[in-house]
Design a protein around this motif. Structure first.
Motif, PDB file in Angstrom:
ATOM      1  N   CYS A  76       7.307  -9.614   2.178  1.00  0.00           N
ATOM      2  CA  CYS A  76       6.089 -10.318   1.754  1.00  0.00           C
ATOM      3  C   CYS A  76       6.173 -10.873   0.335  1.00  0.00           C
ATOM      4  O   CYS A  76       5.336 -11.639  -0.082  1.00  0.00           O
ATOM      5  N   CYS A 111      10.354  -2.863   5.269  1.00  0.00           N
ATOM      6  CA  CYS A 111       9.953  -4.022   4.453  1.00  0.00           C
ATOM      7  C   CYS A 111       9.611  -5.222   5.336  1.00  0.00           C
ATOM      8  O   CYS A 111      10.331  -5.540   6.278  1.00  0.00           O
ATOM      9  N   CYS A 146       6.180  -7.430  -4.243  1.00  0.00           N
ATOM     10  CA  CYS A 146       6.824  -6.584  -5.252  1.00  0.00           C
ATOM     11  C   CYS A 146       7.557  -7.412  -6.301  1.00  0.00           C
ATOM     12  O   CYS A 146       7.596  -7.051  -7.474  1.00  0.00           O
TER      13      CYS A 146
END
Ligand code: SF4
Ligand code: SF4
Length: 93
Positions: free
Chosen positions: A49, A46, A52
């Protein structure tokens, strides 16, 4: 820091579609997709960012540092999922 998915996940795939590094598992169509109760974010892959979080229709994704106390157990579930994955991969070699 990484992101954590909690138990309210409905496995609708929205986060997988927007994740730029494909670090949300299991994928649709993979052998364990049907059996898991929720999806999980690989903390190593991950890149934080936030895409999601915006995409999730049920607000089931939290930055780890902002994980509500009532969802604290999700942190352990996430760690265990990837620990088991790496065990399976090692066994398969
Ligand atoms: S924060 Fe970004 S990189 Fe991390 S799981 Fe979400 S979409 Fe993927
Ligand atoms: S977008 Fe939310 S509900 Fe859908 S699979 Fe991802 S975490 Fe689960």
């Amino acid at each position: 820091m990484t992101y954590v998915i909690v138990g309210s996940c409905i496995k609708d795939d929205s986060c997988i579609e927007v994740c730029p590094v494909d670090c949300i598992h299991p994928r649709v169509g993979s052998p364990d997709f049907e059996s898991v109760e929720q999806l999980y974010i690989d903390p190593v892959e991950c890149i934080d960012c936030d895409a999601c979080v915006e995409a999730c229709p049920v607000d089931a994704i939290f930055p780890e540092s902002e994980l509500p106390a009532r969802h604290e157990h999700a942190r352990g579930l996430n760690e265990r999922f990837f620990a088991e994955q790496s065990t399976v991969e090692r066994t398969a070699r």
